[in-house]
Write a protein that holds these residues in place. Structure first.
Motif, mmCIF file in Angstrom:
data_model
loop_
_atom_site.group_PDB
_atom_site.id
_atom_site.type_symbol
_atom_site.label_atom_id
_atom_site.label_comp_id
_atom_site.label_asym_id
_atom_site.label_seq_id
_atom_site.Cartn_x
_atom_site.Cartn_y
_atom_site.Cartn_z
ATOM 1 N N PHE A 35 -14.612 11.082 9.219
ATOM 2 C CA PHE A 35 -13.764 10.304 10.135
ATOM 3 C C PHE A 35 -13.554 8.891 9.602
ATOM 4 C CE2 PHE A 35 -14.351 13.291 13.803
ATOM 5 C CZ PHE A 35 -13.003 13.406 14.097
ATOM 6 N N ASP A 36 -14.645 8.273 9.134
ATOM 7 C CA ASP A 36 -14.521 6.892 8.655
ATOM 8 C C ASP A 36 -13.562 6.802 7.463
ATOM 9 O OD1 ASP A 36 -16.106 5.957 10.628
ATOM 10 O OD2 ASP A 36 -17.905 5.676 9.413
ATOM 11 N N TYR A 37 -13.613 7.805 6.597
ATOM 12 C CA TYR A 37 -12.711 7.789 5.438
ATOM 13 C C TYR A 37 -11.254 7.948 5.900
ATOM 14 C CZ TYR A 37 -10.258 9.100 1.239
ATOM 15 O OH TYR A 37 -9.335 9.135 0.225
ATOM 16 N N ILE A 38 -11.043 8.893 6.814
ATOM 17 C CA ILE A 38 -9.684 9.139 7.327
ATOM 18 C C ILE A 38 -9.146 7.895 8.040
ATOM 19 C CG2 ILE A 38 -8.426 10.454 9.093
ATOM 20 C CD1 ILE A 38 -10.299 12.847 8.343
ATOM 21 N N ILE A 39 -10.004 7.269 8.829
ATOM 22 C CA ILE A 39 -9.597 6.058 9.563
ATOM 23 C C ILE A 39 -9.287 4.926 8.571
ATOM 24 C CG2 ILE A 39 -10.432 4.253 11.134
ATOM 25 C CD1 ILE A 39 -12.091 6.559 12.521
ATOM 26 N N TYR A 40 -10.147 4.792 7.582
ATOM 27 C CA TYR A 40 -9.952 3.738 6.576
ATOM 28 C C TYR A 40 -8.609 3.928 5.848
ATOM 29 C CZ TYR A 40 -10.567 1.114 2.242
ATOM 30 O OH TYR A 40 -10.373 0.272 1.180
ATOM 31 N N GLN A 41 -8.362 5.134 5.376
ATOM 32 C CA GLN A 41 -7.106 5.397 4.653
ATOM 33 C C GLN A 41 -5.911 5.108 5.557
ATOM 34 O OE1 GLN A 41 -6.305 5.990 1.599
ATOM 35 N NE2 GLN A 41 -8.404 6.012 0.930
ATOM 36 N N SER A 42 -5.996 5.569 6.796
ATOM 37 C CA SER A 42 -4.872 5.392 7.712
ATOM 38 C C SER A 42 -4.597 3.916 7.963
ATOM 39 C CB SER A 42 -5.166 6.092 9.050
ATOM 40 O OG SER A 42 -5.404 7.456 8.829
ATOM 41 N N CYS A 43 -5.663 3.154 8.211
ATOM 42 C CA CYS A 43 -5.489 1.711 8.452
ATOM 43 C C CYS A 43 -4.934 1.013 7.211
ATOM 44 C CB CYS A 43 -6.810 1.066 8.851
ATOM 45 S SG CYS A 43 -7.362 1.534 10.483
ATOM 46 N N LEU A 44 -5.354 1.513 6.053
ATOM 47 C CA LEU A 44 -4.865 0.917 4.810
ATOM 48 C C LEU A 44 -3.349 1.141 4.654
ATOM 49 C CD1 LEU A 44 -6.416 -0.548 2.553
ATOM 50 C CD2 LEU A 44 -6.555 1.615 1.334
ATOM 51 N N TYR A 45 -2.903 2.381 4.888
ATOM 52 C CA TYR A 45 -1.455 2.657 4.786
ATOM 53 C C TYR A 45 -0.678 1.785 5.768
ATOM 54 C CZ TYR A 45 -2.844 6.980 2.392
ATOM 55 O OH TYR A 45 -3.399 7.884 1.541
ATOM 56 N N LYS A 46 -1.182 1.760 7.021
ATOM 57 C CA LYS A 46 -0.434 1.015 8.036
ATOM 58 C C LYS A 46 -0.435 -0.479 7.703
ATOM 59 C CE LYS A 46 0.946 0.398 12.632
ATOM 60 N NZ LYS A 46 0.869 0.782 14.023
ATOM 61 N N SER A 47 -1.593 -1.007 7.282
ATOM 62 C CA SER A 47 -1.678 -2.437 6.966
ATOM 63 C C SER A 47 -0.713 -2.834 5.866
ATOM 64 C CB SER A 47 -3.085 -2.794 6.491
ATOM 65 O OG SER A 47 -4.024 -2.475 7.452
ATOM 66 N N ARG A 48 -0.644 -1.991 4.829
ATOM 67 C CA ARG A 48 0.208 -2.360 3.694
ATOM 68 C C ARG A 48 1.682 -2.419 4.102
ATOM 69 N NH1 ARG A 48 -3.681 -4.438 3.017
ATOM 70 N NH2 ARG A 48 -5.416 -3.768 1.741
ATOM 71 N N VAL A 49 2.077 -1.542 5.018
ATOM 72 C CA VAL A 49 3.461 -1.570 5.497
ATOM 73 C C VAL A 49 3.684 -2.795 6.378
ATOM 74 C CG1 VAL A 49 5.164 -0.385 6.924
ATOM 75 C CG2 VAL A 49 3.732 0.930 5.388
ATOM 76 N N VAL A 50 2.731 -3.040 7.279
ATOM 77 C CA VAL A 50 2.877 -4.175 8.197
ATOM 78 C C VAL A 50 2.907 -5.496 7.408
ATOM 79 C CG1 VAL A 50 1.731 -5.432 10.087
ATOM 80 C CG2 VAL A 50 1.831 -2.932 10.136
ATOM 81 N N GLU A 51 2.122 -5.572 6.343
ATOM 82 C CA GLU A 51 2.129 -6.794 5.522
ATOM 83 C C GLU A 51 3.520 -7.061 4.933
ATOM 84 O OE1 GLU A 51 -2.455 -7.165 3.871
ATOM 85 O OE2 GLU A 51 -1.009 -6.012 2.731
ATOM 86 N N LYS A 52 4.193 -5.978 4.589
ATOM 87 C CA LYS A 52 5.517 -6.161 3.958
ATOM 88 C C LYS A 52 6.611 -6.406 4.993
ATOM 89 C CE LYS A 52 4.601 -3.267 -0.049
ATOM 90 N NZ LYS A 52 4.281 -1.849 -0.076
ATOM 91 N N ASP A 53 6.394 -5.935 6.211
ATOM 92 C CA ASP A 53 7.457 -6.010 7.212
ATOM 93 C C ASP A 53 6.831 -6.127 8.602
ATOM 94 O OD1 ASP A 53 9.827 -5.817 8.593
ATOM 95 O OD2 ASP A 53 10.117 -3.671 8.235
ATOM 96 N N GLU A 54 6.286 -7.319 8.866
ATOM 97 C CA GLU A 54 5.484 -7.498 10.082
ATOM 98 C C GLU A 54 6.259 -7.180 11.355
ATOM 99 O OE1 GLU A 54 3.597 -11.367 10.278
ATOM 100 O OE2 GLU A 54 3.031 -11.050 12.365
ATOM 101 N N ARG A 55 7.539 -7.565 11.380
ATOM 102 C CA ARG A 55 8.299 -7.442 12.627
ATOM 103 C C ARG A 55 9.391 -6.381 12.583
ATOM 104 N NH1 ARG A 55 8.710 -11.731 16.425
ATOM 105 N NH2 ARG A 55 6.698 -12.763 16.469
ATOM 106 N N GLU A 56 9.243 -5.438 11.696
ATOM 107 C CA GLU A 56 10.198 -4.344 11.569
ATOM 108 C C GLU A 56 11.628 -4.870 11.386
ATOM 109 O OE1 GLU A 56 8.778 -0.999 13.977
ATOM 110 O OE2 GLU A 56 10.875 -0.480 14.233
#
Ligand SMILES: NC(=O)c1ccc[n+]([C@@H]2O[C@H](COP(=O)([O-])OP(=O)(O)OC[C@H]3O[C@@H](n4cnc5c(N)ncnc54)[C@H](O)[C@@H]3O)[C@@H](O)[C@H]2O)c1
Length: 362
Positions: A215-236
């Motif tokens: 679970f921790d690995y899956i959660i970590y990967q998921s947060c990483l994908y989402k974070s990298r997108v949000v960093e590039k486009d915080e406000r969509e």
């Protein structure tokens, strides 16, 4: 510290701490906020299970802790609950220097975020998610909202938390249906970003998730994908963050048509993803093998992939989606596992795929 991600935004920098250790939480907390008073917001279910544990934890560290409990489920994300939170906060002495804590699932995360964004023109807040969906999606990225009488997430703001603490041990009490619900968005990350993660999930569904490490690995990967997108486009604002909407245009139509009663969001997204892939196949954007891969993983995760609907009703519901422009529906389409494109698709093509997509269409 088990796993940690730093989200680097133009306006703010904050940490996502994935750890079952309370010490890790407090170490990060000390660095993230300078306050002595916390306003813990939760729902009735989480209150029964964990509120005492959590407030004791903060009290033992000498913090001043106030709490507010709202109704569980989507109805908790209402104007009335928000108004209750403003009143309660004032009553118990929450001021501009205090910090709110969202302690619960996505509903609590969304309303607490909106409360924090607006109470006394903005106070800091922390996300402590307790559902898989909140741990892998809604607690990261700063989208906050409440529902109104006429629709979901009608009032909201982009407002980033100061810290996210993800302790996967809370998942031990979550129902199987809500665990599966969280998996839809996790699978989405695999489809849109990463073939390796696809293979990992495929294996894990075959053997069954056996440890909290999985679970921790899956959660970590998921947060990483989402974070990298949000960093590039915080406000969509650009196209970048819209990739996260893969499967969502159809899912929103399905949720609206069934008045949010029949499907959990993830269940609707699973059907939405297979629909978006069927559309990609029709347009020859992806190959039949890709369609098969999408279908296989969703089936391995035990999602039901067909539903009854009226194609014309769905077309008009999708045209009302926030992402549609001048009545043209915009879809995130799949080229291959890990590769997407955004495209406006003509009504007749969408209708054609809708009509052939599942059994039971009119
Ligand atoms: N802000 C975002 O980016 C974003 C993204 C996706 C979804 N959302 C929002 O998230 C919400 C859905 O979130 P959700 O699926 O977490 O639903 P939820 O918050 O309603 O939680 C689901 C149920 O699980 C219960 N629960 C929570 N933690 C538990 C635990 N550890 N053990 C047992 N029961 C527990 C809750 O009381 C509730 O009954 C929607 O309102 C959606 O709009 C927001």
């Amino acid at each position: 510290m088990d796993r940690m991600i730093t989200l680097n935004l133009q306006t703010k920098k904050y940490k996502i701490v994935i750890s079952q250790s309370e010490d890790d939480f407090f170490t990060a907390l000390k660095k993230a906020v300078k306050t002595n008073t916390f306003f813990v917001i939760t729902d009735k279910n989480v209150k029964k299970l964990y509120l005492k544990y959590f407030t004791d934890l903060l009290n033992h560290k000498g913090f001043n802790v106030k709490t507010a409990v709202i109704d569980e489920g989507e109805t908790g994300k209402s104007v009335e609950s928000l108004s209750f939170l403003y009143d309660k906060a004032l009553e118990v002495g929450i001021d501009r220097k205090s910090c709110a804590i969202a302690f619960g699932g996505g509903v609590i995360g969304d309303i607490t975020g909106f409360f924090a964004a607006t109470y006394m023109r903005g106070i800091c807040y922390i996300q402590v998610p307790t559902t898989l969906l909140a741990m892998t999606d809604s607690s990261v990225g700063g989208k906050t909202a409440i529902n109104t009488k006429y629709g979901k997430n009608i009032a909201g703001a982009f407002y980033q938390p100061d810290l996210v603490w993800i302790n996967s041990s809370f998942l031990s009490t979550l129902s199987e249906r809500h665990i599966k619900n969280g998996f839809a968005e996790i699978i989405k990350y695999a489809f849109i970003f990463d073939r390796k993660f696809y293979n990992y999930l495929f294996d894990i569904f075959k053997k069954g998730i056996t440890s909290s490490k999985d679970f921790d690995y899956i959660i970590y990967q998921s947060c990483l994908y989402k974070s990298r997108v949000v960093e590039k486009d915080e406000r969509e604002i650009t196209e970048l963050r819209t990739v996260l909407n893969f499967g969502h245009t159809f899912a929103h139509a399905l949720e609206t048509a069934t008045k949010y009663k029949e499907f959990l969001h993830g269940e609707a997204v699973a059907i939405g993803m297979i629909f978006a892939t069927a559309l990609s196949l029709k347009l020859k954007i992806c190959k039949p093998e890709t369609y098969k891969k999408v279908e296989t993983l969703l089936q391995e995760a035990d999602f039901v992939l067909n539903t009854k609907y009226n194609a014309h009703q769905f077309l008009s519901l999708m045209k009302r989606d926030k992402k549609s422009v001048d009545g043209n529906i915009k879809f995130v389409l799949l080229k291959d596992i890990g590769k997407t494109i955004n495209s406006y698709i003509k009504d007749d093509i969408v209708l054609n795929v809708l009509k052939n997509f599942t059994r039971g269409n009119k």
